[in-house]
Design a protein around this motif. Structure first.
Motif, PDB file in Angstrom:
ATOM      1  N   LEU A  65       4.639   2.568   2.415  1.00  0.00           N
ATOM      2  CA  LEU A  65       4.202   2.316   3.786  1.00  0.00           C
ATOM      3  C   LEU A  65       3.511   0.984   4.021  1.00  0.00           C
ATOM      4  N   LEU A  66       2.604   0.599   3.158  1.00  0.00           N
ATOM      5  CA  LEU A  66       1.688  -0.492   3.491  1.00  0.00           C
ATOM      6  C   LEU A  66       2.269  -1.892   3.315  1.00  0.00           C
ATOM      7  N   VAL A  67       3.254  -2.050   2.430  1.00  0.00           N
ATOM      8  CA  VAL A  67       3.748  -3.388   2.089  1.00  0.00           C
ATOM      9  C   VAL A  67       5.265  -3.438   2.189  1.00  0.00           C
ATOM     10  N   ASN A  68       5.756  -4.511   2.782  1.00  0.00           N
ATOM     11  CA  ASN A  68       7.180  -4.829   2.738  1.00  0.00           C
ATOM     12  C   ASN A  68       7.323  -5.915   1.672  1.00  0.00           C
ATOM     13  N   PRO A  69       7.884  -5.593   0.513  1.00  0.00           N
ATOM     14  CA  PRO A  69       7.901  -6.563  -0.588  1.00  0.00           C
ATOM     15  C   PRO A  69       8.706  -7.826  -0.294  1.00  0.00           C
ATOM     16  N   VAL A  70       9.517  -7.820   0.740  1.00  0.00           N
ATOM     17  CA  VAL A  70      10.280  -9.014   1.097  1.00  0.00           C
ATOM     18  C   VAL A  70       9.362 -10.072   1.695  1.00  0.00           C
ATOM     19  N   ILE A  71       8.366  -9.656   2.469  1.00  0.00           N
ATOM     20  CA  ILE A  71       7.518 -10.638   3.170  1.00  0.00           C
ATOM     21  C   ILE A  71       6.041 -10.585   2.780  1.00  0.00           C
ATOM     22  N   HIS A  72       5.617  -9.570   2.035  1.00  0.00           N
ATOM     23  CA  HIS A  72       4.192  -9.407   1.726  1.00  0.00           C
ATOM     24  C   HIS A  72       3.892  -9.544   0.238  1.00  0.00           C
ATOM     25  N   ASP A  73       2.710 -10.064  -0.040  1.00  0.00           N
ATOM     26  CA  ASP A  73       2.045  -9.960  -1.333  1.00  0.00           C
ATOM     27  C   ASP A  73       0.832  -9.074  -1.108  1.00  0.00           C
ATOM     28  N   TYR A  74       0.328  -8.474  -2.180  1.00  0.00           N
ATOM     29  CA  TYR A  74      -0.865  -7.639  -2.007  1.00  0.00           C
ATOM     30  C   TYR A  74      -1.738  -7.684  -3.244  1.00  0.00           C
TER      31      TYR A  74
END
Length: 81
Positions: A65-74
């Motif tokens: 839910l929290l991260v879209n790995p294409v556009i986000h780092d976390y």
């Protein structure tokens, strides 16, 4: 009790329209020399689980839910409180 802190940021090169709008607004307020503004989201998730089980569950939350790995780092930090 565990506290998981998840910081989600846009990857480099991904357009950040909210950051661009904030930068423009700061310049309108006469703040000078601002190179860039990046917006991030911070999630604090509290769990009543053992440390490793809690970490695994939060990692699943991140993936689902929290991260879209294409556009986000976390960043993930889990601590006992």
């Amino acid at each position: 009790m565990l506290k998981a802190t998840v910081i989600v940021k846009l990857k480099g090169g991904v357009d950040d329209p909210e950051g661009r709008t904030i930068k423009h607004s700061l310049e309108l307020l006469n703040f000078e020399g601002i190179e860039d503004v990046k917006v991030a989201k911070l999630y604090e998730i509290y769990l009543d689980k053992p440390l490793e089980e809690g970490r695994k569950e939060v990692e699943e939350m991140i993936r689902k839910l929290l991260v879209n790995p294409v556009i986000h780092d976390y960043e993930l930090r889990v601590e006992e409180i």
